[in-house]
Write an enzyme that holds these catalytic residues in place. Structure first.
Site, PDB file in Angstrom:
ATOM      1  N   LYS A  54       0.846  -1.204   0.000  1.00 19.58           N
ATOM      2  CA  LYS A  54       0.000   0.000   0.000  1.00 19.58           C
ATOM      3  C   LYS A  54       0.876   1.246   0.000  1.00 19.58           C
ATOM      4  O   LYS A  54       0.594   2.215  -0.715  1.00 19.58           O
ATOM      5  CB  LYS A  54      -0.946  -0.009   1.215  1.00 19.58           C
ATOM      6  CG  LYS A  54      -2.117  -0.957   1.022  1.00 19.58           C
ATOM      7  CD  LYS A  54      -2.927  -1.199   2.290  1.00 19.58           C
ATOM      8  CE  LYS A  54      -3.994  -2.259   2.008  1.00 19.58           C
ATOM      9  NZ  LYS A  54      -4.685  -2.757   3.205  1.00 19.58           N
ATOM     10  N   GLN A  98      -4.793  -1.593   9.380  1.00 17.24           N
ATOM     11  CA  GLN A  98      -4.731  -2.923   8.765  1.00 17.24           C
ATOM     12  C   GLN A  98      -5.359  -3.949   9.698  1.00 17.24           C
ATOM     13  O   GLN A  98      -4.927  -4.087  10.846  1.00 17.24           O
ATOM     14  CB  GLN A  98      -3.260  -3.272   8.468  1.00 17.24           C
ATOM     15  CG  GLN A  98      -3.088  -4.574   7.722  1.00 17.24           C
ATOM     16  CD  GLN A  98      -3.631  -4.518   6.307  1.00 17.24           C
ATOM     17  OE1 GLN A  98      -3.385  -3.577   5.554  1.00 17.24           O
ATOM     18  NE2 GLN A  98      -4.400  -5.540   5.934  1.00 17.24           N
ATOM     19  N   ASP A 121     -11.332   3.076   4.146  1.00 18.53           N
ATOM     20  CA  ASP A 121     -11.796   1.690   4.066  1.00 18.53           C
ATOM     21  C   ASP A 121     -13.319   1.628   3.947  1.00 18.53           C
ATOM     22  O   ASP A 121     -13.874   0.572   3.655  1.00 18.53           O
ATOM     23  CB  ASP A 121     -11.378   0.916   5.335  1.00 18.53           C
ATOM     24  CG  ASP A 121     -10.300  -0.110   5.049  1.00 18.53           C
ATOM     25  OD1 ASP A 121     -10.028  -0.374   3.858  1.00 18.53           O
ATOM     26  OD2 ASP A 121      -9.720  -0.651   6.014  1.00 18.53           O
TER      27      ASP A 121
END
Ligand code: NAD
Length: 297
Positions: A54, A98, A121
């Site tokens: 990422k 994460q 997200d």
């Protein structure tokens, strides 16, 4: 007939390229660059790879990448304080923690603490609710990527019957909602659905987001359907040597490809779209926070 393979790698690379160009144009115009903060708690090997990838993709798109690695025994309070600080930091436009987080930390509290405006997200209930309400929302990345693949392949999705297998907050529910917003007729199937193969056979667009290796067989697929396989499952591959493994989706690819018109492979289908859509969400969040016009990407 053998289906056309939907090349998620190519489509994701093109999307990342367009995002990079948009970031460069915005920087030239406004002298500002989007910033994405990624927080990793603990030492999970797979998570470390995801976070690293990422970071690389974020920088490649011309954005600022901030990485925060916290120890496995970090308390929930310390993590939530960190998130409060990132929420308040004007250089940070997007925040991603994460998952999974260690057991002493509530995943839902993490989701609830991230400012919905920075929730790249798309998991905060405010964003989920806005998506359902047809309002501007930050949308979970894998569902967004899945629907982009369907649109790049089929064009206008209006009137198509979409069947989504799986109803998680991360994938199934937002995919269904996005397809509804594209004017599909949507059926949500799950572990309690009666005669799942018959339900799937009605699908012009079949999205599998279950986590069971190669569950969807050829005779579940309507001839000419577009199959989007979200599943990522690691299975033993003794043919590659002792102890070797390989990745497969939720769809039995080879046999389903004989019936479908279009199908995503695993790996190389939905997977690469997830990071591309994370960058897209970061760009969207940056523009909305600054009152900039959102570029079409
Ligand atoms: P999850 O376990 O949260 O949800 C699975 C869903 O499948 C549930 O809603 C359940 O009702 C349904 N289900 C379970 N057994 C079933 C059955 N026998 N028949 C029909 N439905 C059944 O999983 P998730 O987070 O939604 O992920 C689903 C899959 O997608 C996993 O393989 C995961 O690894 C993969 N995934 C991929 C990406 C990506 O980047 N490509 C991102 C997220 C998840």
């Amino acid at each position: 007939m053998t289906a056309q393979k939907i090349d998620g790698k190519d489509i994701a690379a093109a999307l990342r390229g367009r995002i990079g160009a948009a970031v460069a144009a915005l920087e030239k115009r406004h002298g500002k660059t989007p910033g994405l903060a990624v927080v990793l708690v603990g030492e999970d090997a797979a998570s470390q790879v995801y976070v690293k990838n990422k970071g690389i993709a974020t920088k490649e798109a011309g954005m600022a990448s901030l990485e925060f690695r916290l120890a496995e025994d970090t308390t929930e309070e310390v993590l939530l304080d960190k998130l409060d600080a990132l929420n308040a930091d004007p250089e940070v436009n997007g925040i991603l923690v994460q998952f999974p987080v260690p057991a002493q930390i509530s995943q839902q509290k993490v989701i609830d603490t991230i400012d919905p405006a920075k929730d790249v997200d798309g998991l905060n209930p405010a964003n989920a609710g806005r998506l359902v309400s047809g309002l501007d929302a930050l949308t979970p990345c894998t569902p967004l990527g899945s629907v982009i693949l369907a649109k790049e392949t089929l064009g206008d999705l209006t009137g198509k019957h979409a069947v989504v297998i799986g109803r998680s907050n991360l994938v199934g529910k937002p995919v269904a909602q996005l397809l509804l917003n594209e004017n599909c007729t949507v059926t949500m199937a799950h572990s309690h659905t009666v005669d799942l193969p018959a339900v799937c056979r009605q699908a012009d667009i079949l999205v599998a987001a279950v986590g069971i290796p190669e569950m969807v067989k050829a005779d579940w697929v309507k001839p000419g359907a577009c199959v989007i396989d979200v599943g990522i499952n690691r299975i033993d591959a003794p043919e590659k040597g002792e102890g070797k493994t390989r990745l497969v989706g939720d769809v039995a690819y080879a046999e389903a490809a004989e019936i479908a018109a279009h199908i995503t492979p695993v790996p190389g289908g939905v997977g690469p779209m997830t990071i591309a859509c994370l960058l897209r969400n970061t760009l969207t969040a940056f523009c909305r926070q600054n009152g900039f016009e959102e570029p079409e990407v």
